[in-house]
Design an enzyme around this catalytic site. Structure first.
Site, short mmCIF file in Angstrom:
data_model
loop_
_atom_site.label_atom_id
_atom_site.label_comp_id
_atom_site.label_asym_id
_atom_site.label_seq_id
_atom_site.Cartn_x
_atom_site.Cartn_y
_atom_site.Cartn_z
N GLY A 12 -43.59 11.01 89.46
CA GLY A 12 -43.44 11.63 90.78
C GLY A 12 -42.01 11.46 91.29
O GLY A 12 -41.77 11.42 92.50
N GLY A 15 -40.19 13.76 94.06
CA GLY A 15 -40.72 13.85 95.42
C GLY A 15 -39.80 13.24 96.46
O GLY A 15 -38.69 12.77 96.14
N ASP A 38 -41.92 13.79 86.22
CA ASP A 38 -42.62 14.55 87.24
C ASP A 38 -43.26 15.75 86.56
O ASP A 38 -42.84 16.17 85.49
CB ASP A 38 -41.65 15.02 88.34
CG ASP A 38 -42.34 15.27 89.67
OD1 ASP A 38 -42.11 14.50 90.62
OD2 ASP A 38 -43.13 16.24 89.77
N ASP A 57 -47.57 15.10 83.31
CA ASP A 57 -48.69 15.27 84.23
C ASP A 57 -49.44 13.95 84.26
O ASP A 57 -49.94 13.48 83.24
CB ASP A 57 -49.61 16.40 83.71
CG ASP A 57 -50.78 16.65 84.65
OD1 ASP A 57 -51.00 15.83 85.58
OD2 ASP A 57 -51.48 17.65 84.45
N ILE A 58 -49.53 13.34 85.44
CA ILE A 58 -50.14 12.01 85.53
C ILE A 58 -51.61 12.03 85.11
O ILE A 58 -52.19 11.00 84.77
CB ILE A 58 -49.98 11.43 86.97
CG1 ILE A 58 -50.22 9.92 86.96
CG2 ILE A 58 -50.89 12.14 87.96
CD1 ILE A 58 -49.82 9.21 88.20
N TYR A 147 -57.18 12.71 101.53
CA TYR A 147 -56.02 11.87 101.18
C TYR A 147 -56.31 10.40 101.51
O TYR A 147 -56.10 9.51 100.68
CB TYR A 147 -54.81 12.39 101.95
CG TYR A 147 -53.53 11.59 101.80
CD1 TYR A 147 -52.90 11.43 100.57
CD2 TYR A 147 -52.92 11.02 102.93
CE1 TYR A 147 -51.70 10.73 100.46
CE2 TYR A 147 -51.72 10.33 102.83
CZ TYR A 147 -51.12 10.18 101.59
OH TYR A 147 -49.93 9.49 101.49
P1 NAD Z 1 -44.13 13.91 97.50
O1 NAD Z 1 -45.24 14.86 97.72
O2 NAD Z 1 -42.82 14.18 98.14
O3 NAD Z 1 -43.87 13.76 95.94
C1 NAD Z 1 -44.91 13.61 95.03
C2 NAD Z 1 -44.38 13.98 93.67
O4 NAD Z 1 -45.48 13.87 92.77
C3 NAD Z 1 -43.88 15.44 93.61
O5 NAD Z 1 -42.58 15.49 93.06
C4 NAD Z 1 -44.89 16.13 92.70
O6 NAD Z 1 -44.32 17.14 91.89
C5 NAD Z 1 -45.39 14.95 91.87
N1 NAD Z 1 -46.72 15.22 91.30
C6 NAD Z 1 -47.76 15.84 91.89
N2 NAD Z 1 -48.78 15.97 91.02
C7 NAD Z 1 -48.36 15.40 89.87
C8 NAD Z 1 -48.94 15.22 88.60
N3 NAD Z 1 -50.17 15.70 88.31
N4 NAD Z 1 -48.23 14.58 87.63
C9 NAD Z 1 -46.97 14.14 87.88
N5 NAD Z 1 -46.35 14.30 89.06
C10 NAD Z 1 -47.04 14.93 90.04
O7 NAD Z 1 -44.66 12.44 97.88
P2 NAD Z 1 -43.82 11.22 98.45
O8 NAD Z 1 -43.69 11.42 99.90
O9 NAD Z 1 -42.62 10.99 97.64
O10 NAD Z 1 -44.89 10.05 98.25
C11 NAD Z 1 -44.81 9.09 97.22
C12 NAD Z 1 -45.94 8.10 97.43
O11 NAD Z 1 -45.81 7.49 98.72
C13 NAD Z 1 -47.34 8.74 97.42
O12 NAD Z 1 -48.25 7.84 96.87
C14 NAD Z 1 -47.65 8.93 98.89
O13 NAD Z 1 -49.02 8.94 99.13
C15 NAD Z 1 -46.99 7.70 99.47
N6 NAD Z 1 -46.67 7.86 100.90
C16 NAD Z 1 -45.68 8.70 101.29
C17 NAD Z 1 -45.40 8.82 102.64
C18 NAD Z 1 -44.32 9.72 103.16
O14 NAD Z 1 -44.20 9.88 104.39
N7 NAD Z 1 -43.50 10.32 102.29
C19 NAD Z 1 -46.13 8.08 103.59
C20 NAD Z 1 -47.16 7.27 103.13
C21 NAD Z 1 -47.41 7.14 101.79
C1 AKB Z 2 -48.65 12.18 105.26
O1 AKB Z 2 -48.36 12.57 106.41
O2 AKB Z 2 -49.59 12.61 104.59
C2 AKB Z 2 -47.82 11.05 104.69
C3 AKB Z 2 -48.48 9.75 104.93
C4 AKB Z 2 -48.32 9.08 106.22
O3 AKB Z 2 -49.15 9.24 104.07
N1 AKB Z 2 -46.51 11.13 105.23
#
Ligand code: NAD
Ligand code: AKB
Length: 326
Positions: A12, A15, A38, A57-58, A147
């Site tokens: 990932g 992301g 990714d 793909d995870i 989620y």
């Molecule tokens: P994001 O959506 O920006 O990125 C996720 C990445 O995962 C993307 O690049 C996507 O292409 C990749 N992905 C999706 N399906 C996939 C698959 N099958 N195989 C491989 N890659 C795949 O998410 P993020 O904001 O970077 O979040 C990272 C982690 O942090 C996640 O676990 C998310 O739940 C957690 N999180 C994020 C936030 C936030 O505000 N960004 C808040 C709370 C928790």
């Molecule tokens: C979302 O809004 O889904 C994320 C989170 C708080 O996990 N940014």
């Protein structure tokens, strides 16, 4: 950190968080020792040029196995996920990536005797029954989004692997993350990033949450710092493992608008709540992160004002250079 922790895989990596975590880990552990992966191709050339990249793909465990063998991986940061808003549009895909994907990574930890796994969770584990203010670490977890359901299951799965198989897996519950490098991937807190891009581009924004919706947030430098601090903490000092609350600051869209106006007095914002309002209303407004502070020394550095100033400086500069979205 243990000497074994040398080759790192970030799943990932393209992301919002992965794209900023990857360069920091490469800087720290050497470009060739940090493999970005990714399902999608990186938009940033930097990610491709600065070290190895693998399409992955995870949900395809054999292809994760191959990458682990090819690069002698012993640590995985799993940043692949489907976030809250996207997850409500496609709950099944959210379950598949966030649960089957997590299980695949945990199984790899056993199959390859990996040294460490970092598995993020979210404030989405909480629901309307949870105390909303200063939400304790150990409290009611009854989320009302898919989620959130997957994040609670993920935390429990990871803790099960700690206890049952002795896997070293750790995770923190990020609040909404604000950043200037990569746009967020489909969450409820995304407004707090979009607002800066639209402020710089058009001087106005239409917010999809109500003006008074208070949510916990964190600036990306603190997010990266918290992730690395937990990753490097002494396992023996951890009482919790996969469910650390981490807090920085909370604000409402109205307060963020006021803060942006300090630097851009003509900025205008309207409020047109959509389906994401219900998700936001089910989450805490502020977080108590005592266990993170006590067990591995967490302390945030950024606040609403310093974050706002930095976001506007970075994005205004890029906008002037004609590469706001790069
Ligand atoms: P994001 O959506 O920006 O990125 C996720 C990445 O995962 C993307 O690049 C996507 O292409 C990749 N992905 C999706 N399906 C996939 C698959 N099958 N195989 C491989 N890659 C795949 O998410 P993020 O904001 O970077 O979040 C990272 C982690 O942090 C996640 O676990 C998310 O739940 C957690 N999180 C994020 C936030 C936030 O505000 N960004 C808040 C709370 C928790
Ligand atoms: C979302 O809004 O889904 C994320 C989170 C708080 O996990 N940014």
């Amino acid at each position: 950190m243990s000497n074994r922790m040398k080759n790192i895989l970030i799943i990932g990596a393209c992301g919002q968080i992965g794209s900023e975590l990857t360069p920091v880990l490469r800087e720290r552990y050497g470009n060739e020792n940090v493999v970005a992966a990714d399902i999608k191709h990186p938009e940033s050339e930097k990610l491709l040029e600065s070290g190895p990249f693998e399409s992955l793909d995870i949900m395809d465990k054999p292809s994760i196995d191959k990458v682990i063998e090819k690069y002698n991986i012993d640590t995985i940061y799993n940043m692949a996920a489907i976030l809250s808003a996207k997850g409500e549009k496609n709950p099944r895909a959210c379950w598949d990536v966030n649960i089957d994907g997590v299980l695949n990574v945990l199984q790899c930890a056993i199959d390859f005797d990996l040294a460490r796994i970092i598995m993020p969770s979210s404030i989405a584990v909480f629901g309307p029954d949870t105390p909303r203010e200063n939400t304790p670490n150990d409290t009611i977890l009854r989320p009302t989004t898919m989620y959130g359901v997957t994040k609670v299951c993920g935390e429990r799965l990871c803790d099960y692997y700690v206890r049952r198989f002795g896997v070293d897996v750790r995770g923190l519950r990020y609040p909404g993350i604000i950043s200037a490098e990569t746009l967020p991937g489909g969450g409820t807190t995304d407004y707090a990033v979009e607002i800066f891009y639209k402020a710089v581009e058009f001087g106005r924004y239409s917010c999809f949450l109500r003006e008074d919706t208070r949510l916990p947030m964190m600036y990306m430098p603190d997010c990266i710092e918290a992730t690395l601090q937990l990753a490097e903490a002494d396992f023996d000092n951890l009482i919790h493992h996969n469910d650390f609350n981490v807090s920085a600051f909370s604000f409402t869209p109205g307060e963020l608008v006021e803060c942006i106006k300090r630097y851009m007095p003509d900025f205008e914002c309207t409020f047109e709540p959509d389906y994401r309002q219900e998700i936001a209303d089910s989450w805490p407004s502020s977080i108590d992160d005592t266990p993170a502070r006590e067990e591995w020394g967490w302390k945030p550095k950024w606040n609403l004002d310093s974050m706002t100033k930095d976001m506007l400086e970075k994005l205004s500069k890029r906008h002037k250079e004609g590469r706001l979205y790069k």
